[in-house]
Write a protein that holds these residues in place. Structure first.
Motif, PDB file in Angstrom:
ATOM      1  N   ALA A  20      46.358  41.520  51.856  1.00  0.00           N
ATOM      2  CA  ALA A  20      45.312  42.179  51.106  1.00  0.00           C
ATOM      3  C   ALA A  20      45.076  43.571  50.812  1.00  0.00           C
ATOM      4  O   ALA A  20      44.835  44.134  49.568  1.00  0.00           O
ATOM      5  CB  ALA A  20      44.002  41.406  51.341  1.00  0.00           C
ATOM      6  N   ILE A  42      38.908  43.100  46.832  1.00  0.00           N
ATOM      7  CA  ILE A  42      39.797  42.638  47.720  1.00  0.00           C
ATOM      8  C   ILE A  42      39.723  43.562  48.738  1.00  0.00           C
ATOM      9  O   ILE A  42      40.243  43.168  49.931  1.00  0.00           O
ATOM     10  CB  ILE A  42      41.073  43.525  46.983  1.00  0.00           C
ATOM     11  CG1 ILE A  42      41.364  42.326  45.579  1.00  0.00           C
ATOM     12  CG2 ILE A  42      42.250  43.441  47.707  1.00  0.00           C
ATOM     13  CD1 ILE A  42      42.787  42.823  44.883  1.00  0.00           C
ATOM     14  N   GLN A  70      41.511  34.780  45.909  1.00  0.00           N
ATOM     15  CA  GLN A  70      42.880  34.704  45.734  1.00  0.00           C
ATOM     16  C   GLN A  70      43.309  33.973  44.454  1.00  0.00           C
ATOM     17  O   GLN A  70      44.172  34.226  43.487  1.00  0.00           O
ATOM     18  CB  GLN A  70      43.677  34.853  46.777  1.00  0.00           C
ATOM     19  CG  GLN A  70      43.905  35.936  47.769  1.00  0.00           C
ATOM     20  CD  GLN A  70      44.573  35.810  48.832  1.00  0.00           C
ATOM     21  OE1 GLN A  70      45.072  34.646  49.291  1.00  0.00           O
ATOM     22  NE2 GLN A  70      44.865  36.877  49.437  1.00  0.00           N
ATOM     23  N   ASN A  92      49.350  37.873  46.092  1.00  0.00           N
ATOM     24  CA  ASN A  92      48.243  36.979  46.275  1.00  0.00           C
ATOM     25  C   ASN A  92      48.654  35.452  46.175  1.00  0.00           C
ATOM     26  O   ASN A  92      48.165  34.747  47.151  1.00  0.00           O
ATOM     27  CB  ASN A  92      47.457  36.962  45.037  1.00  0.00           C
ATOM     28  CG  ASN A  92      46.416  38.194  44.942  1.00  0.00           C
ATOM     29  OD1 ASN A  92      45.554  38.149  45.980  1.00  0.00           O
ATOM     30  ND2 ASN A  92      46.190  39.113  44.108  1.00  0.00           N
TER      31      ASN A  92
END
Length: 126
Positions: A20, A42, A70, A92
């Motif tokens: 991430a 995020i 996501q 992702n």
């Protein structure tokens, strides 16, 4: 009880937290409020995933929130025809796959713990 599935799930959560953070690096600089908001989400997700590797109580909620976050990003990216950050899309997708594995490992660890504590009946052969 620390079991092998739980240790693997913790490692996966830590790795997805790093993924991430890499998504933040792969995204173009924020030029609008929407992209800036997405980058903030995020960053919060990355912090939550890294925290979930340490704190057992928040793991199920963080796995579910991470999957939803996501999946939303992937859905928006696939719906946008001129989406330019394909690296972020693939990161992702990798993160979603890893979170699904971590969730399955956490369920296996919880079932093993319940069996150990005697809360779940074992099958007996006749």
């Amino acid at each position: 009880m620390d079991t092998l599935p739980e240790h693997l799930a913790r490692a996966i959560l830590f790795a997805v937290g790093l993924i991430a953070a890499l998504v933040l690096w792969a995204l173009p600089p924020a030029d609008g409020a929407l992209l800036l908001h997405h980058q903030f989400l995020i960053a919060v997700l990355a912090a939550a995933l890294l925290g979930a590797a340490l704190f057992r109580g928040i793991r199920p909620a963080v796995v579910i929130a991470g999957l939803l976050s996501q999946a939303g990003f992937v859905g928006i990216a696939l719906a946008t025809p001129d989406f330019g950050a394909t690296t972020a899309l693939y990161l992702n997708l990798a993160g979603m796959t890893a979170l699904l594995c971590a969730g399955a490992l956490l369920v296996a660890a919880a079932r093993q713990q319940a069996r150990w504590d005697g809360l779940q009946p074992q099958q007996r052969s006749p």
